[in-house]
Design an enzyme around this catalytic site. Structure first.
Site, mmCIF file in Angstrom:
data_model
loop_
_atom_site.group_PDB
_atom_site.id
_atom_site.type_symbol
_atom_site.label_atom_id
_atom_site.label_comp_id
_atom_site.label_asym_id
_atom_site.label_seq_id
_atom_site.Cartn_x
_atom_site.Cartn_y
_atom_site.Cartn_z
ATOM 1 N N ALA A 41 0.643 -1.061 -0.353
ATOM 2 C CA ALA A 41 0.304 -0.316 -0.218
ATOM 3 C C ALA A 41 1.062 1.296 0.132
ATOM 4 O O ALA A 41 1.787 1.500 0.655
ATOM 5 C CB ALA A 41 -0.976 0.217 1.269
ATOM 6 N N GLY A 46 6.555 1.275 6.156
ATOM 7 C CA GLY A 46 7.512 0.243 4.609
ATOM 8 C C GLY A 46 8.019 0.654 3.157
ATOM 9 O O GLY A 46 9.127 0.300 3.361
ATOM 10 N N CYS A 47 6.631 0.795 2.437
ATOM 11 C CA CYS A 47 6.089 0.890 1.181
ATOM 12 C C CYS A 47 6.744 2.533 1.035
ATOM 13 O O CYS A 47 7.589 2.709 -0.363
ATOM 14 C CB CYS A 47 4.915 0.461 1.090
ATOM 15 N N THR A 48 6.934 3.162 1.653
ATOM 16 C CA THR A 48 7.446 4.737 1.680
ATOM 17 C C THR A 48 8.894 4.837 1.493
ATOM 18 O O THR A 48 9.192 4.967 0.623
ATOM 19 C CB THR A 48 7.354 5.329 2.683
ATOM 20 N N ALA A 51 9.755 2.068 -1.442
ATOM 21 C CA ALA A 51 10.402 3.832 -2.791
ATOM 22 C C ALA A 51 10.550 4.938 -2.794
ATOM 23 O O ALA A 51 11.181 5.265 -3.579
ATOM 24 C CB ALA A 51 8.588 4.495 -2.402
#
Length: 155
Positions: A41, A46-48, A51
């Site tokens: 998401a 974590g995804c930030t 990315a």
């Protein structure tokens, strides 16, 4: 649950909308290597981190002949907000119906805090210039993963 891809498999082609609603097609990248990474998401910690790591290393990867595409089940509007908020330069595409995530084996049962849940399995698939899977990594960690890929690819 979908089968996981193996090195040598033909990478399933896909066309998905990016953060601006423009279509991004994997086969349009033929002749270059592509790192396709799947994350749960946009706008989550974590995804930030992941990315941002890809964005920070984008020039290095591009110079070595790699394009980077991030795939999540988010809609383009959320991806645009994610891109703007974090100054991301990687191509982010949305797969709200999870068809591509399932095709790539990046959606299914996973462990989350000791419980079995169904969701996006953080994964990375490296596709070669001919559209074949060079590497398929599943259940990767959000932090340190980009550095590991760069090292493993010898970039």
């Amino acid at each position: 649950m979908s089968e996981r891809l193996q090195p040598g498999d033909v990478a399933p082609d896909f066309t998905l909308p990016d953060a601006d609603g423009n279509e991004v097609t994997l086969s349009a990248h033929k002749g270059r290597k592509v790192i396709v990474y799947f994350y749960p998401a946009a706008l989550t910690p974590g995804c930030t981190k992941q990315a941002c790591d890809f964005t920070d290393n984008l020039d290095l990867l591009a110079d070595a002949g790699y394009d980077v595409i991030g795939v999540s089940p988010d809609k383009p509007e959320k991806l645009a907000k994610f891109r703007e908020q974090e100054s991301l330069r990687v191509t982010l595409v949305g797969d709200p119906d999870k068809t591509v995530l399932e095709t790539y084996g990046a959606f299914g049962e996973k462990k989350l805090y000791g419980k079995t849940v169904v969701g996006v399995i953080r994964s990375t698939v490296v596709v070669d210039e001919e559209g074949r899977v060079e590497r398929a990594l599943y259940n990767v960690k959000a932090t340190g993963h980009v550095a590991k890929i760069i090292k493993d690819l010898g970039v």
